[in-house]
Design a protein around this motif. Structure first.
Motif, PDB file in Angstrom:
ATOM      1  N   THR A  27       0.182  -0.972   0.049  1.00 46.65           N
ATOM      2  CA  THR A  27      -0.122  -0.125   0.023  1.00 46.65           C
ATOM      3  C   THR A  27       0.744   1.395   0.065  1.00 46.65           C
ATOM      4  OG1 THR A  27       0.071   0.190   2.804  1.00 46.65           O
ATOM      5  CG2 THR A  27      -1.560  -0.601   0.757  1.00 46.65           C
ATOM      6  N   HIS A  28       2.301   1.154   0.659  1.00 45.74           N
ATOM      7  CA  HIS A  28       3.158   1.590   0.111  1.00 45.74           C
ATOM      8  C   HIS A  28       4.462   1.796   0.890  1.00 45.74           C
ATOM      9  CE1 HIS A  28       1.469   2.595   4.199  1.00 45.74           C
ATOM     10  NE2 HIS A  28       3.126   3.232   4.834  1.00 45.74           N
ATOM     11  N   GLY A  29       5.820   2.202   0.641  1.00 45.26           N
ATOM     12  CA  GLY A  29       6.455   2.193   0.912  1.00 45.26           C
ATOM     13  C   GLY A  29       7.283   2.375   1.761  1.00 45.26           C
ATOM     14  N   HIS A  30       6.572   2.973   3.368  1.00 46.92           N
ATOM     15  CA  HIS A  30       7.347   2.698   4.395  1.00 46.92           C
ATOM     16  C   HIS A  30       7.986   1.241   4.468  1.00 46.92           C
ATOM     17  CE1 HIS A  30       5.603   6.575   5.928  1.00 46.92           C
ATOM     18  NE2 HIS A  30       6.386   6.635   5.296  1.00 46.92           N
ATOM     19  N   LEU A  31       8.738   0.834   5.710  1.00 44.50           N
ATOM     20  CA  LEU A  31       9.746  -0.300   6.013  1.00 44.50           C
ATOM     21  C   LEU A  31       9.127  -0.617   6.851  1.00 44.50           C
ATOM     22  CD1 LEU A  31      13.341   0.759   7.066  1.00 44.50           C
ATOM     23  CD2 LEU A  31      12.512  -1.524   5.082  1.00 44.50           C
ATOM     24  N   ASP A  32       7.890  -0.532   7.408  1.00 48.92           N
ATOM     25  CA  ASP A  32       6.448  -0.708   8.526  1.00 48.92           C
ATOM     26  C   ASP A  32       5.683  -1.709   7.440  1.00 48.92           C
ATOM     27  OD1 ASP A  32       5.361   1.415   8.587  1.00 48.92           O
ATOM     28  OD2 ASP A  32       4.488   1.316   9.481  1.00 48.92           O
ATOM     29  N   HIS A  33       5.651  -1.450   6.134  1.00 49.60           N
ATOM     30  CA  HIS A  33       4.590  -1.699   5.203  1.00 49.60           C
ATOM     31  C   HIS A  33       5.770  -2.730   4.738  1.00 49.60           C
ATOM     32  CE1 HIS A  33       0.788  -0.287   6.440  1.00 49.60           C
ATOM     33  NE2 HIS A  33       1.595   0.521   6.873  1.00 49.60           N
ATOM     34  N   THR A  34       6.900  -2.840   4.707  1.00 47.50           N
ATOM     35  CA  THR A  34       7.602  -3.545   2.938  1.00 47.50           C
ATOM     36  C   THR A  34       8.954  -4.859   4.071  1.00 47.50           C
ATOM     37  OG1 THR A  34       9.509  -1.702   2.808  1.00 47.50           O
ATOM     38  CG2 THR A  34       7.140  -1.566   1.286  1.00 47.50           C
ATOM     39  N   PHE A  35       9.100  -4.297   4.609  1.00 50.96           N
ATOM     40  CA  PHE A  35      10.279  -5.200   5.264  1.00 50.96           C
ATOM     41  C   PHE A  35      10.682  -6.507   4.915  1.00 50.96           C
ATOM     42  CE2 PHE A  35      13.321  -7.154   8.247  1.00 50.96           C
ATOM     43  CZ  PHE A  35      14.560  -5.885   8.401  1.00 50.96           C
ATOM     44  N   SER A  36       9.037  -7.046   4.728  1.00 50.04           N
ATOM     45  CA  SER A  36       9.621  -8.360   4.962  1.00 50.04           C
ATOM     46  C   SER A  36       8.528  -9.453   3.308  1.00 50.04           C
ATOM     47  CB  SER A  36       8.357  -9.596   5.282  1.00 50.04           C
ATOM     48  OG  SER A  36       8.416  -9.379   7.068  1.00 50.04           O
ATOM     49  N   VAL A  37       8.567  -8.182   2.107  1.00 47.65           N
ATOM     50  CA  VAL A  37       8.082  -8.272   1.211  1.00 47.65           C
ATOM     51  C   VAL A  37       9.346  -8.834   0.235  1.00 47.65           C
ATOM     52  CG1 VAL A  37       8.615  -6.400  -0.590  1.00 47.65           C
ATOM     53  CG2 VAL A  37       7.079  -7.586  -0.906  1.00 47.65           C
TER      54      VAL A  37
END
Length: 182
Positions: free
Chosen positions: A86-96
Motif C-alpha cells: 500500500t506504500h513504501g514505508h518499512l513497516d509495510h515492506t520489510f518482509s516483501v
C-alpha cells in the motif's frame, strides 16, 4: 473472534450476490486473515477465495515476519500469487523480499514508492537514517509498478490501484471487484 492479545484475525467477508465474469459469485465468502507485525503493529493481510486457494499477501511488515506469514499460509493450505504494497514505508515492506522471492511471486508497488524498497531512508527522519544506513536493502526479484487506475487480475478478481498520495507520494488503495476497498 478477536481479542486484544491475538496476533491473527480470521475473518470472512460477504457482499451482495451476483455472478461475476470469473464464475465466482459476488458475495461468495473470501478468506481474510492477518498477522500483526511486532514493530509499529502493522497488519499484514492474507486474502484468498477460500481455504486451499491462491492468495495475495498485503503489506508484509517488520521485523522479518516471513516465517509467521509462511506458517499462516500453510495453516490454510494457501498458494501465494502476489504481494501488494500500500506504500513504501518499512513497516509495510520489510518482509516483501523474502516472501516474494521465497514463493517466486511479484510484488506490486506504486512507481513513486518503488525507490523506497532500495533506499527506505528517503521516508524516515534523521534519528532512524543512521540505523538504516548500516543495513542493506534489496528489491524482490520481480517488482511490478502500479499507477492510478491500473488493473490486475488476481484470485479471479479485478484489483484496481487507486493512487492516494499523502502518507507517501506513492500511497495506494486497492478496489477489489468493484466492492471492497483495501
Amino acid at each position: 473472534m478477536r481479542s486484544c492479545g491475538d496476533k491473527r484475525y480470521p475473518v470472512l467477508l460477504i457482499g451482495e450476490s451476483s455472478r461475476s465474469k470469473s464464475g465466482r459469485n459476488r458475495g461468495d465468502p473470501v478468506l481474510v486473515t492477518s498477522f500483526v507485525a511486532p514493530m509499529f503493529a502493522t497488519n499484514c493481510w492474507v486474502v484468498a477465495a477460500g481455504v486451499g486457494q491462491e492468495c495475495i499477501i498485503i503489506d508484509p511488515g517488520m521485523p522479518d515476519i516471513s516465517h509467521e506469514i509462511t506458517a499462516l499460509v500453510a495453516e490454510h493450505g494457501l498458494k501465494p500469487v502476489a504481494s501488494l504494497i500500500t506504500h513504501g514505508h518499512l513497516d509495510h515492506t520489510f518482509s516483501v523480499k523474502p516472501l516474494a522471492d521465497g514463493y517466486g511471486i511479484p510484488a506490486y508497488i506504486h512507481t513513486e514508492d518503488r525507490d523506497l524498497l532500495l533506499k527506505p531512508q528517503g521516508a524516515h527522519g534523521a534519528e532512524f537514517i543512521q540505523t538504516l544506513d548500516a543495513m542493506k536493502f534489496e528489491e524482490p526479484n520481480e517488482v511490478k509498478n502500479l499507477r492510478h487506475g491500473d488493473e490486475i487480475e488476481l484470485l479471479d478478481m479485478k484489483i484496481t490501484a487507486i493512487h492516494a498520495p499523502g502518507h507517501t507520494r506513492g500511497s495506494l488503495m486497492f478496489e477489489v471487484s468493484n466492492e471492497l476497498l483495501i
